[in-house]
Design an enzyme around this catalytic site. Structure first.
Site, mmCIF file in Angstrom:
data_model
loop_
_atom_site.group_PDB
_atom_site.id
_atom_site.type_symbol
_atom_site.label_atom_id
_atom_site.label_comp_id
_atom_site.label_asym_id
_atom_site.label_seq_id
_atom_site.Cartn_x
_atom_site.Cartn_y
_atom_site.Cartn_z
ATOM 1 C CD GLU A 96 -5.124 20.129 18.841
ATOM 2 O OE1 GLU A 96 -4.584 21.340 18.399
ATOM 3 O OE2 GLU A 96 -4.987 19.830 20.163
ATOM 4 C CG ASN A 102 -5.831 13.362 19.507
ATOM 5 O OD1 ASN A 102 -6.603 12.543 20.514
ATOM 6 N ND2 ASN A 102 -4.707 14.080 19.753
ATOM 7 C CG HIS A 157 -5.269 18.709 26.918
ATOM 8 N ND1 HIS A 157 -4.242 18.264 27.951
ATOM 9 C CD2 HIS A 157 -5.068 18.575 25.965
ATOM 10 C CE1 HIS A 157 -3.398 17.663 26.983
ATOM 11 N NE2 HIS A 157 -3.974 17.796 25.827
ATOM 12 C CD GLU A 167 -3.080 15.376 23.271
ATOM 13 O OE1 GLU A 167 -2.981 16.338 23.688
ATOM 14 O OE2 GLU A 167 -2.856 14.826 22.036
ATOM 15 C CG ASP A 169 -3.120 17.628 31.037
ATOM 16 O OD1 ASP A 169 -4.278 18.089 30.553
ATOM 17 O OD2 ASP A 169 -2.076 18.113 30.369
HETATM 18 C C1 XIL Z 1 2.255 19.795 23.592
HETATM 19 C C2 XIL Z 1 3.294 19.302 24.131
HETATM 20 O O1 XIL Z 1 3.045 19.025 25.377
HETATM 21 C C3 XIL Z 1 4.309 20.799 24.558
HETATM 22 O O2 XIL Z 1 5.503 20.161 24.875
HETATM 23 C C4 XIL Z 1 4.691 21.491 22.862
HETATM 24 O O3 XIL Z 1 5.255 22.675 23.307
HETATM 25 C C5 XIL Z 1 3.309 21.843 22.331
HETATM 26 O O4 XIL Z 1 2.526 20.697 22.215
HETATM 27 N N1 XIL Z 1 -2.502 18.844 21.973
HETATM 28 C C6 XIL Z 1 -1.663 18.114 21.538
HETATM 29 C C7 XIL Z 1 -0.475 17.743 21.760
HETATM 30 O O5 XIL Z 1 -2.110 17.153 20.465
HETATM 31 O O6 XIL Z 1 0.574 17.617 20.971
HETATM 32 C C8 XIL Z 1 -0.008 19.146 22.522
HETATM 33 O O7 XIL Z 1 1.350 18.968 23.004
HETATM 34 C C9 XIL Z 1 -0.792 19.632 23.508
HETATM 35 C C10 XIL Z 1 -2.211 19.877 22.950
#
Ligand code: XIL
Length: 318
Positions: free
Chosen positions: A128, A169, A205, A233, A235
């Site tokens: 990020e 990422n 996401h 990631e 969802d």
């Molecule tokens: C999130 C986890 O799922 C949570 O459990 C934690 O509290 C915060 O981080 N982007 C990312 C991940 O790259 O590492 C994050 O994961 C979600 C957003």
């Protein structure tokens, strides 16, 4: 048919973020084993977890995840090395000179990638780096080193584990826009300099029904720069409680995102951010939302699961 078997039909993996604290829950472990050919530590490899006090390390959860993946013949996506969040307090509240921060960063990257040398398929080295408007995120790393921190971290990771694929990422880069263009420019410049960058991760996401239409094209644009791409990631959250309409919209979007990957030759695989709705970061980060994963709170497959299988089965070979 399982997700991993369907993904393997086109030479891809299907992965999930796992939490080693749940390894004593049988249904969780069973799904994690049966359905996925890759795993990502959801939190276990983050800096705040592995070095809570300066020089005091806790590799317990990370080691557990690695052992699990090895026992189940799963690839590991290491996540993550350099980020602006989940940093230990000693680091964020300390006063370090830019030179000291640079060295701390290099030492951390070297130590963690070195510890798991040979075991990790791909590392999210930098997570990020950009804000939504495409500006550099003013993290402690950027403040200390400017944009060079990305390249410095990549070189340190490559030196310590030359076999791991090294990724940047990010989120909100799955669709054309300022952030996507900033990342594309960065990747292009790193490739011109022959920096050890192998891939770009698209977090993905999304809200069910709102997954972007141009994701395939965007991933292809990055692949054209000479890197692998992956959905890292995934969802698709919805307003709670779920109803039939939102579950169907979610299924269609799982198919859309997975379809984008399987239609890009250099898209190596898809990972979901968790296994089941019983354990997902969504409800605590997006109030009123949840039910974002292909398995429900009772570990039963949802329409999204069947849509995912179908999209994977239609996959173009890599
Ligand atoms: C999130 C986890 O799922 C949570 O459990 C934690 O509290 C915060 O981080 N982007 C990312 C991940 O790259 O590492 C994050 O994961 C979600 C957003």
């Amino acid at each position: 048919m399982t997700l991993k078997a369907a993904a393997a039909l086109s030479g891809r993996y299907f992965g999930a973020a796992l939490d080693p604290d749940l390894f004593d829950e049988q249904p969780y472990v069973q799904l994690a084993r049966e359905q996925f050919s890759a795993v990502t530590p959801e939190n276990a490899m983050k800096w705040a977890v592995v070095e809570p006090k300066r020089g005091v390390f806790d590799w317990h959860a990370a080691d557990k995840l690695v052992a699990f993946a090895k026992a189940n013949d799963q690839k590991i996506r290491g996540h993550n090395l350099i980020w602006h969040e989940q940093l230990p307090d000693w680091l964020t509240s300390g006063t370090f000179t830019p030179t000291a921060l640079r060295q701390l960063m290099i030492d951390h990257v070297t130590l963690e990638t070195g510890r798991y040398r040979g075991a990790i398929y791909a590392w999210d080295v930098v997570n990020e780096p950009f804000a939504d408007d495409g500006a550099w995120r003013p993290s402690i790393w950027f403040q200390a080193m400017g944009p060079d921190y990305v390249e410095i971290a990549l070189h340190a990771a490559h030196a310590a584990d030359p076999g791991a694929k090294l990724y940047i990422n990010d989120y909100n880069v799955e669709s054309a826009g300022p952030k996507m263009r900033a990342l594309h420019d960065l990747v292009a410049s790193l490739k011109r300099k022959a920096a050890p960058l192998d891939g770009v991760g698209f977090e993905s996401h999304f809200v069910a029904g709102k997954a972007p239409d141009d994701m395939r094209g965007v991933m292809q644009k990055f692949a054209d720069l000479g890197v692998d791409v992956a959905v890292t990631e995934l969802d698709l959250r919805m307003k709670l409680p779920p109803d039939a309409k939102s579950l169907d919209a979610q299924a269609a979007d799982y198919a859309k995102v997975i379809g984008a990957c399987v239609n890009v030759k250099r898209c190596v695989g898809v990972s979901t951010w968790g296994v089941t709705d019983a354990h997902s970061w969504i409800p605590s980060f997006f109030s009123g939302y949840g039910a974002a994963l292909p398995f429900d709170e009772k570990y039963k497959p949802k329409p999204a699961f069947f849509a995912a299988i179908e999209a994977l089965t239609r996959g173009a070979p890599r």
